[in-house]
Motif scaffolding. Sequence first.
Motif, PDB file in Angstrom:
ATOM      1  N   LEU A  46       0.826  -1.210   0.000  1.00  0.00           N
ATOM      2  CA  LEU A  46       0.000   0.000   0.000  1.00  0.00           C
ATOM      3  C   LEU A  46       0.861   1.262   0.000  1.00  0.00           C
ATOM      4  O   LEU A  46       0.483   2.280  -0.581  1.00  0.00           O
ATOM      5  N   SER A  47       2.011   1.199   0.671  1.00  0.00           N
ATOM      6  CA  SER A  47       2.947   2.330   0.656  1.00  0.00           C
ATOM      7  C   SER A  47       4.345   1.825   0.978  1.00  0.00           C
ATOM      8  O   SER A  47       4.522   0.820   1.676  1.00  0.00           O
ATOM      9  N   ASN A  48       5.334   2.544   0.444  1.00  0.00           N
ATOM     10  CA  ASN A  48       6.736   2.167   0.648  1.00  0.00           C
ATOM     11  C   ASN A  48       7.564   3.451   0.595  1.00  0.00           C
ATOM     12  O   ASN A  48       8.075   3.827  -0.451  1.00  0.00           O
ATOM     13  N   CYS A  49       7.662   4.129   1.729  1.00  0.00           N
ATOM     14  CA  CYS A  49       8.302   5.450   1.794  1.00  0.00           C
ATOM     15  C   CYS A  49       9.686   5.334   2.433  1.00  0.00           C
ATOM     16  O   CYS A  49       9.887   4.543   3.357  1.00  0.00           O
ATOM     17  N   ARG A  50      10.616   6.167   1.957  1.00  0.00           N
ATOM     18  CA  ARG A  50      12.006   6.007   2.394  1.00  0.00           C
ATOM     19  C   ARG A  50      12.756   7.340   2.344  1.00  0.00           C
ATOM     20  O   ARG A  50      12.490   8.181   1.500  1.00  0.00           O
ATOM     21  N   ARG A  51      13.692   7.496   3.276  1.00  0.00           N
ATOM     22  CA  ARG A  51      14.644   8.608   3.260  1.00  0.00           C
ATOM     23  C   ARG A  51      16.039   8.018   3.476  1.00  0.00           C
ATOM     24  O   ARG A  51      16.210   7.116   4.292  1.00  0.00           O
ATOM     25  N   THR A  52      17.030   8.562   2.763  1.00  0.00           N
ATOM     26  CA  THR A  52      18.397   8.056   2.875  1.00  0.00           C
ATOM     27  C   THR A  52      19.314   9.135   3.421  1.00  0.00           C
ATOM     28  O   THR A  52      19.282  10.281   2.959  1.00  0.00           O
ATOM     29  N   TYR A  53      20.136   8.764   4.400  1.00  0.00           N
ATOM     30  CA  TYR A  53      21.140   9.679   4.943  1.00  0.00           C
ATOM     31  C   TYR A  53      22.377   9.594   4.050  1.00  0.00           C
ATOM     32  O   TYR A  53      23.028   8.552   3.980  1.00  0.00           O
ATOM     33  N   ILE A  54      22.673  10.676   3.349  1.00  0.00           N
ATOM     34  CA  ILE A  54      23.788  10.691   2.392  1.00  0.00           C
ATOM     35  C   ILE A  54      24.905  11.585   2.920  1.00  0.00           C
ATOM     36  O   ILE A  54      24.671  12.743   3.287  1.00  0.00           O
ATOM     37  N   THR A  55      26.119  11.050   2.962  1.00  0.00           N
ATOM     38  CA  THR A  55      27.287  11.796   3.445  1.00  0.00           C
ATOM     39  C   THR A  55      28.116  12.311   2.265  1.00  0.00           C
ATOM     40  O   THR A  55      27.950  11.838   1.135  1.00  0.00           O
ATOM     41  N   PRO A  56      29.027  13.260   2.501  1.00  0.00           N
ATOM     42  CA  PRO A  56      29.876  13.774   1.408  1.00  0.00           C
ATOM     43  C   PRO A  56      30.780  12.681   0.835  1.00  0.00           C
ATOM     44  O   PRO A  56      31.058  11.683   1.513  1.00  0.00           O
ATOM     45  N   PRO A  57      31.280  12.852  -0.408  1.00  0.00           N
ATOM     46  CA  PRO A  57      32.196  11.871  -1.010  1.00  0.00           C
ATOM     47  C   PRO A  57      33.411  11.635  -0.116  1.00  0.00           C
ATOM     48  O   PRO A  57      33.935  12.581   0.489  1.00  0.00           O
ATOM     49  N   GLY A  58      33.813  10.367  -0.013  1.00  0.00           N
ATOM     50  CA  GLY A  58      34.979  10.034   0.800  1.00  0.00           C
ATOM     51  C   GLY A  58      34.664   9.764   2.252  1.00  0.00           C
ATOM     52  O   GLY A  58      35.547   9.415   3.035  1.00  0.00           O
ATOM     53  N   GLU A  59      33.390   9.922   2.637  1.00  0.00           N
ATOM     54  CA  GLU A  59      33.001   9.699   4.031  1.00  0.00           C
ATOM     55  C   GLU A  59      31.934   8.616   4.137  1.00  0.00           C
ATOM     56  O   GLU A  59      31.073   8.504   3.268  1.00  0.00           O
ATOM     57  N   GLY A  60      32.000   7.852   5.221  1.00  0.00           N
ATOM     58  CA  GLY A  60      30.953   6.884   5.508  1.00  0.00           C
ATOM     59  C   GLY A  60      29.920   7.515   6.432  1.00  0.00           C
ATOM     60  O   GLY A  60      30.004   8.693   6.758  1.00  0.00           O
ATOM     61  N   PHE A  61      28.938   6.719   6.858  1.00  0.00           N
ATOM     62  CA  PHE A  61      27.931   7.245   7.793  1.00  0.00           C
ATOM     63  C   PHE A  61      28.152   6.630   9.174  1.00  0.00           C
ATOM     64  O   PHE A  61      28.362   5.430   9.311  1.00  0.00           O
ATOM     65  N   LEU A  62      28.144   7.502  10.193  1.00  0.00           N
ATOM     66  CA  LEU A  62      28.392   7.079  11.564  1.00  0.00           C
ATOM     67  C   LEU A  62      27.069   6.897  12.308  1.00  0.00           C
ATOM     68  O   LEU A  62      26.068   7.544  11.981  1.00  0.00           O
ATOM     69  N   PRO A  63      27.054   6.025  13.327  1.00  0.00           N
ATOM     70  CA  PRO A  63      25.798   5.723  14.033  1.00  0.00           C
ATOM     71  C   PRO A  63      25.086   6.950  14.594  1.00  0.00           C
ATOM     72  O   PRO A  63      23.874   7.096  14.433  1.00  0.00           O
ATOM     73  N   LYS A  64      25.835   7.844  15.265  1.00  0.00           N
ATOM     74  CA  LYS A  64      25.204   8.999  15.917  1.00  0.00           C
ATOM     75  C   LYS A  64      24.499   9.897  14.902  1.00  0.00           C
ATOM     76  O   LYS A  64      23.329  10.250  15.068  1.00  0.00           O
ATOM     77  N   GLU A  65      25.216  10.262  13.823  1.00  0.00           N
ATOM     78  CA  GLU A  65      24.648  11.162  12.811  1.00  0.00           C
ATOM     79  C   GLU A  65      23.493  10.491  12.065  1.00  0.00           C
ATOM     80  O   GLU A  65      22.505  11.146  11.712  1.00  0.00           O
ATOM     81  N   THR A  66      23.614   9.187  11.841  1.00  0.00           N
ATOM     82  CA  THR A  66      22.547   8.447  11.163  1.00  0.00           C
ATOM     83  C   THR A  66      21.283   8.421  12.023  1.00  0.00           C
ATOM     84  O   THR A  66      20.162   8.603  11.520  1.00  0.00           O
ATOM     85  N   ALA A  67      21.463   8.221  13.318  1.00  0.00           N
ATOM     86  CA  ALA A  67      20.325   8.208  14.242  1.00  0.00           C
ATOM     87  C   ALA A  67      19.636   9.573  14.278  1.00  0.00           C
ATOM     88  O   ALA A  67      18.402   9.658  14.325  1.00  0.00           O
ATOM     89  N   ILE A  68      20.436  10.650  14.239  1.00  0.00           N
ATOM     90  CA  ILE A  68      19.862  12.008  14.222  1.00  0.00           C
ATOM     91  C   ILE A  68      19.024  12.202  12.965  1.00  0.00           C
ATOM     92  O   ILE A  68      17.914  12.750  13.007  1.00  0.00           O
ATOM     93  N   HIS A  69      19.547  11.726  11.820  1.00  0.00           N
ATOM     94  CA  HIS A  69      18.811  11.818  10.551  1.00  0.00           C
ATOM     95  C   HIS A  69      17.459  11.108  10.670  1.00  0.00           C
ATOM     96  O   HIS A  69      16.424  11.637  10.270  1.00  0.00           O
ATOM     97  N   HIS A  70      17.489   9.897  11.219  1.00  0.00           N
ATOM     98  CA  HIS A  70      16.248   9.119  11.345  1.00  0.00           C
ATOM     99  C   HIS A  70      15.256   9.815  12.287  1.00  0.00           C
ATOM    100  O   HIS A  70      14.048   9.864  11.996  1.00  0.00           O
ATOM    101  N   ARG A  71      15.768  10.341  13.381  1.00  0.00           N
ATOM    102  CA  ARG A  71      14.899  11.011  14.343  1.00  0.00           C
ATOM    103  C   ARG A  71      14.237  12.246  13.726  1.00  0.00           C
ATOM    104  O   ARG A  71      13.063  12.524  13.979  1.00  0.00           O
ATOM    105  N   GLN A  72      14.991  12.961  12.906  1.00  0.00           N
ATOM    106  CA  GLN A  72      14.463  14.178  12.286  1.00  0.00           C
ATOM    107  C   GLN A  72      13.429  13.888  11.201  1.00  0.00           C
ATOM    108  O   GLN A  72      12.583  14.740  10.912  1.00  0.00           O
TER     109      GLN A  72
END
Length: 335
Positions: free
Chosen positions: A25-51
């Motif tokens: 019925l629905s399939n909604c998504r947001r992706t946390y994208i970091t600058p080139p050369g960087e990975g995604f860290l748990p703290k910043e990823t969690a902030i993205h999800h919370r927001q």
Amino acid sequence: MVIAIGFEGSANKLGIGIIQDGVVLSNCRRTYITPPGEGFLPKETAIHHRQNVLVVLKEALEQAKITPEKIDVICYTKGPGMGAPLATVALVARTVAQLWNKPLLGVNHCIGHIEMGRIITGAKNPTVLYVSGGNTQIIAYARSRYRIFGETIDIAVGNCLDRFARVLKISNDPSPGYNIEQLAKKGKKYVPLPYCVKGMDVSFSGILSYMEEHTKSLLKQGYTDADLCFSLQETIFAMLVETTERAMAHCNSKEVLIVGGVGCNVRLQEMMNEMCNERGGKLFATDERYCIDNGVMIAHAGAEMYNAGMKMKWEDSFVTQRYRTDEVVTEWRDD
């Protein structure tokens, strides 16, 4: 007529999806994208999800055209994954379950991928290749569990691709693996790389170390970024095809299902399809809607659990970074 909502947030994808008896019925998504050369860290990823989680929840309900009263069960990713993002999304799922007075079920992330792949493709009892940023496993179903026949002994295949993308400063938008795939299509010259299969298991850390150490010298020798991406893909995908074929032979299987974010890769699908054709088998794969982490796969697996009468105590509604695929008793399967 069971309607389930699923919350996914084990890595950098935040997904919320709603499913009704196998119909999305629905399939909604947001992706946390970091600058080139960087990975995604748990703290910043969690902030993205919370927001973003409440915005995505509202979007999922509107897209499905249903109200909370019609939902039968709330499902969330229990693990495996990154601790902080998992905990952030699980907190929302627990809160929503209390506010709406609905039962709550924790879903194994990998089993979410497998069950979604099965219903979308129609695969009956396939040998499963699960390939993503955090997981690499060859799986087959036997006696009420998904058994792991082989896996990575160090880093996942998606993590290997992501980290090599950082070496070349390749963009993370929409994902480093996708951008490597596009570059690899232009590659002409193959660079011989370490090939590491150990029985049914694979190892990618040595290949990554080799690439990290030799990329500059290989570029000076006339190889291009595209050549290096092409060579890396061909080598690591050949390893996956070899171990998957061995599992097929062991299980006397005629079906292969590829799931997980790396499963979108067209070249991996081509190589696996060629192997399947040679064995008289058939390949099943999905596109980025269901390969990449999403909420609807959690909803579907949770709905299967709910229909089978499975329940979860409130005190068990935690998350865990380590949650093996073969820990789960698949009570919804009786074959």
